[in-house]
Design a protein around this motif. Sequence first.
Motif, PDB file in Angstrom:
ATOM      1  N   LEU A  47     -11.489 -15.109 -67.364  1.00 38.84           N
ATOM      2  CA  LEU A  47     -10.497 -15.478 -65.942  1.00 38.84           C
ATOM      3  C   LEU A  47     -11.463 -16.452 -64.866  1.00 38.84           C
ATOM      4  CD1 LEU A  47      -8.562 -12.340 -65.139  1.00 38.84           C
ATOM      5  CD2 LEU A  47      -7.711 -14.124 -66.069  1.00 38.84           C
ATOM      6  N   GLY A  48     -12.662 -16.099 -65.476  1.00 36.96           N
ATOM      7  CA  GLY A  48     -13.815 -16.735 -64.577  1.00 36.96           C
ATOM      8  C   GLY A  48     -13.867 -16.024 -63.472  1.00 36.96           C
ATOM      9  N   SER A  49     -14.038 -16.386 -61.899  1.00 33.18           N
ATOM     10  CA  SER A  49     -14.498 -15.511 -60.847  1.00 33.18           C
ATOM     11  C   SER A  49     -13.348 -15.747 -59.844  1.00 33.18           C
ATOM     12  CB  SER A  49     -15.783 -16.031 -60.316  1.00 33.18           C
ATOM     13  OG  SER A  49     -16.710 -15.620 -61.453  1.00 33.18           O
ATOM     14  N   PRO A  50     -12.049 -15.313 -60.126  1.00 28.73           N
ATOM     15  CA  PRO A  50     -11.163 -15.584 -59.054  1.00 28.73           C
ATOM     16  C   PRO A  50     -11.063 -14.726 -58.006  1.00 28.73           C
ATOM     17  CG  PRO A  50     -10.318 -14.141 -60.787  1.00 28.73           C
ATOM     18  CD  PRO A  50     -11.424 -14.716 -61.261  1.00 28.73           C
ATOM     19  N   GLN A  51     -10.611 -15.254 -56.791  1.00 31.92           N
ATOM     20  CA  GLN A  51     -10.514 -14.412 -55.677  1.00 31.92           C
ATOM     21  C   GLN A  51      -9.144 -13.560 -55.881  1.00 31.92           C
ATOM     22  OE1 GLN A  51     -11.020 -16.710 -51.824  1.00 31.92           O
ATOM     23  NE2 GLN A  51     -10.572 -18.288 -53.196  1.00 31.92           N
ATOM     24  N   MET A  52      -8.701 -12.718 -54.937  1.00 35.30           N
ATOM     25  CA  MET A  52      -7.597 -12.076 -54.753  1.00 35.30           C
ATOM     26  C   MET A  52      -6.939 -12.233 -53.620  1.00 35.30           C
ATOM     27  SD  MET A  52      -6.797  -8.201 -56.341  1.00 35.30           S
ATOM     28  CE  MET A  52      -7.769  -7.176 -54.781  1.00 35.30           C
ATOM     29  N   PHE A  53      -5.520 -12.736 -53.811  1.00 34.96           N
ATOM     30  CA  PHE A  53      -4.696 -12.826 -52.643  1.00 34.96           C
ATOM     31  C   PHE A  53      -3.513 -11.944 -52.731  1.00 34.96           C
ATOM     32  CE2 PHE A  53      -5.576 -17.659 -52.540  1.00 34.96           C
ATOM     33  CZ  PHE A  53      -6.636 -17.399 -51.879  1.00 34.96           C
ATOM     34  N   LEU A  54      -3.344 -10.891 -51.561  1.00 35.65           N
ATOM     35  CA  LEU A  54      -2.252 -10.146 -51.400  1.00 35.65           C
ATOM     36  C   LEU A  54      -1.238 -11.039 -50.551  1.00 35.65           C
ATOM     37  CD1 LEU A  54      -1.018  -7.335 -52.020  1.00 35.65           C
ATOM     38  CD2 LEU A  54      -2.523  -6.342 -50.162  1.00 35.65           C
ATOM     39  N   ASP A  55      -0.420 -11.695 -51.228  1.00 32.86           N
ATOM     40  CA  ASP A  55       0.522 -12.711 -50.445  1.00 32.86           C
ATOM     41  C   ASP A  55       1.529 -11.781 -49.697  1.00 32.86           C
ATOM     42  OD1 ASP A  55      -0.296 -14.835 -51.697  1.00 32.86           O
ATOM     43  OD2 ASP A  55       1.050 -14.636 -53.133  1.00 32.86           O
ATOM     44  N   GLU A  56       2.029 -10.774 -49.973  1.00 31.49           N
ATOM     45  CA  GLU A  56       3.063 -10.051 -49.161  1.00 31.49           C
ATOM     46  C   GLU A  56       2.628  -8.430 -49.475  1.00 31.49           C
ATOM     47  OE1 GLU A  56       6.982 -10.661 -50.294  1.00 31.49           O
ATOM     48  OE2 GLU A  56       6.599 -12.855 -50.527  1.00 31.49           O
ATOM     49  N   TYR A  57       2.794  -7.696 -48.178  1.00 30.34           N
ATOM     50  CA  TYR A  57       2.393  -6.359 -48.385  1.00 30.34           C
ATOM     51  C   TYR A  57       3.128  -5.627 -47.292  1.00 30.34           C
ATOM     52  CZ  TYR A  57      -1.410  -7.329 -44.841  1.00 30.34           C
ATOM     53  OH  TYR A  57      -1.890  -7.747 -43.681  1.00 30.34           O
TER      54      TYR A  57
END
Length: 283
Positions: free
Chosen positions: A264-274
Amino acid sequence: MTTLRSGPRQPASTAAPQVAASTAPPPCPSGGCVTIDATSVTGSVDHAGAGFNLLPSSSTDTSELRNLGATMYRSVPAGGSTGLYDWGSWSSAAAAGARTTLILSDLWAQAAKNGGPPPTPWSNWSNYTSWVRSTVQSIVVSGQRVDYWDVYNEPGWNNYYSPSDFSSETPDDLLQQFLVTYQAIKSVDPGAAIIGPSIGDFSLTPLPYNNLTHEPDLGTFLRFCAGHGLQLAAVAWHDNGKTPAIVYSDAEATWGLIRSLPGLGSPQMFLDEYGARRTQPIP
């Protein structure tokens, strides 16, 4: 424990009202109470959750977004009466310093000529691929800043395609759509930052068949991307209606899976909705 104070103070010449014992607040339940003092700051503010989601209009005020410390703006340009995109709010968000995420599936729905549900991409891959390329190309040429391209929003849910198309779609269809879209975007803009899958029902294992969503689970999606060499800029997902403790646990599990998949490489993580509606009004 801190205390939330609200309302005006009593003038010095006015006696405080007497409160009957029967109107006193009930004792805290087992486990204790939490109150908030909104009059003081206990630490620095990083605006980690100060983003805006799905506001396609032309009325957004740049100064308001800047004053609110907006860090992310996830949306699409509004559809104009002439058939051209209205970038008013988008430009305001970019001018305010927010990073922008464009949801391609929303533009695909806008492009449906009959005003009804859009056709499924897998009903005509050639037509869909051409649309993605031409759309991305026109946006790149326009000079509008797109920091991230989100392939779809809550894919596989029952309110996007027609009932007959929903009944026949599968997680594999949606995985193939992501692959085709990723490759089409990169063919136009090799440096494009692509994120996904923005699923609406968090799970790391396949969901049982149901009448709400046919989306792939996050575990299957990430393994699919790693297996096809898709370098994600960020892994994006939704976790609505959960307690903070559960959201944290889901995030930890997701990070663990990401780290186990070097493809996957080095992705960030986005929590779009919570979060949940019942807790959103809490300061």
